[in-house]
Design a protein around this motif. Structure first.
Motif, PDB file in Angstrom:
ATOM      1  N   PRO A  55     -11.051  -3.067   0.263  1.00 39.05           N
ATOM      2  CA  PRO A  55     -10.873  -2.499   1.605  1.00 39.05           C
ATOM      3  C   PRO A  55     -11.546  -3.326   2.690  1.00 39.05           C
ATOM      4  O   PRO A  55     -11.072  -3.356   3.830  1.00 39.05           O
ATOM      5  CB  PRO A  55     -11.507  -1.105   1.489  1.00 39.05           C
ATOM      6  N   ASP A  79      -5.501   2.544   0.311  1.00 36.54           N
ATOM      7  CA  ASP A  79      -6.112   3.602   1.104  1.00 36.54           C
ATOM      8  C   ASP A  79      -5.084   4.511   1.757  1.00 36.54           C
ATOM      9  O   ASP A  79      -5.402   5.629   2.157  1.00 36.54           O
ATOM     10  CB  ASP A  79      -7.058   3.019   2.166  1.00 36.54           C
ATOM     11  N   ASP A 109      -5.024  -2.178  -0.592  1.00 40.20           N
ATOM     12  CA  ASP A 109      -6.291  -1.569  -1.014  1.00 40.20           C
ATOM     13  C   ASP A 109      -6.104  -0.101  -1.382  1.00 40.20           C
ATOM     14  O   ASP A 109      -7.055   0.585  -1.726  1.00 40.20           O
ATOM     15  CB  ASP A 109      -7.366  -1.723   0.066  1.00 40.20           C
ATOM     16  N   ASP A 130       0.828  -1.202   0.000  1.00 36.40           N
ATOM     17  CA  ASP A 130       0.000   0.000   0.000  1.00 36.40           C
ATOM     18  C   ASP A 130       0.872   1.266   0.000  1.00 36.40           C
ATOM     19  O   ASP A 130       1.668   1.460  -0.897  1.00 36.40           O
ATOM     20  CB  ASP A 130      -0.964  -0.019   1.189  1.00 36.40           C
TER      21      ASP A 130
END
Length: 218
Positions: free
Chosen positions: A79, A53, A51, A32
């Motif tokens: 997520p 984020d 994901d 990530d």
């Protein structure tokens, strides 16, 4: 697989290193927001997973372009999932046959993320692999039903915590505070802040799992 060396995993937590040693045969995974750390150090990861984020917005376009050009290089996760991004990355490393993991960017930020990453060390140990979380001057690993040696050059503190209800037959030699076949439990921190004294150190646990934290003196 034969001849595999180390899997380097770079997460989205605190990252104070200005250099990460990566051998030609090592496999590097950016987890990530850890991709931003890779970009900062000029590291080209072999795989990007997450994901997304915690990925800075200015890098999301790069990820999209990478997906178009080399889709096998990016694993996009939902997520809403059971595995953390870090655990998903380690599962892929295990599937590829890697048994030795150096993990960066796994501390700091939200406390629950740090604890989850420590649990990931347990996952590796329970599946026949070895993982070490590295952060400026700090190394964290897990010792289970084994004997581990520490060289004379080690300095600072070594703290040991039971990761289960009890760790039995814990012996420490070559340190400031030795133990001899002791019981270490998860409700009494007897293993905190032992010190290296310039000798060959050794920790053995006969039955159980210990979290080992090497840290520098202030």
């Amino acid at each position: 697989m034969v001849g595999l060396t180390t899997c380097i995993v770079i997460g989205a937590g605190n990252f104070a290193q200005d250099h990460v040693d990566i051998g030609e045969e090592d496999f590097c995974i950016a987890v990530d927001g850890g991709y931003a750390c890779c970009r900062q150090l000029g590291i080209e990861p072999d795989l990007i997973i997450g994901d997304m984020d915690s990925l800075p917005g200015n890098l999301r376009g790069e990820i999209e372009e990478t997906i178009k050009a080399r889709p096998e290089m990016v694993v996009c996760l939902c997520p809403e999932k059971d595995d953390t991004d870090m655990l998903a990355a380690l599962r892929i490393g295990m599937q590829k046959g890697y048994k030795d993991y150096r993990i960066y960017g796994a501390l700091g930020g939200r406390m629950e993320h740090t604890i989850a990453n420590i649990q990931c060390l347990c996952y590796l140990k329970n599946n026949g692999a070895r993982g070490t979380i590295l952060e400026e001057g700090i190394a964290i690993t897990v010792i289970k039903n084994e004997k581990v040696s520490f060289g004379k050059r080690n300095k600072g503190y070594l703290s040991l915590f039971s990761l289960g209800e009890r760790a039995e037959g814990v012996t420490i030699t070559g340190m400031k505070y030795p133990l001899n076949y002791a019981l270490v439990t998860n409700d009494y921190p007897i293993g905190i802040s032992n010190e290296f004294i310039g000798e060959e150190g050794m920790v053995e646990v006969k039955n159980g799992m210990l979290l080992a934290i090497l840290s520098p003196k202030p």
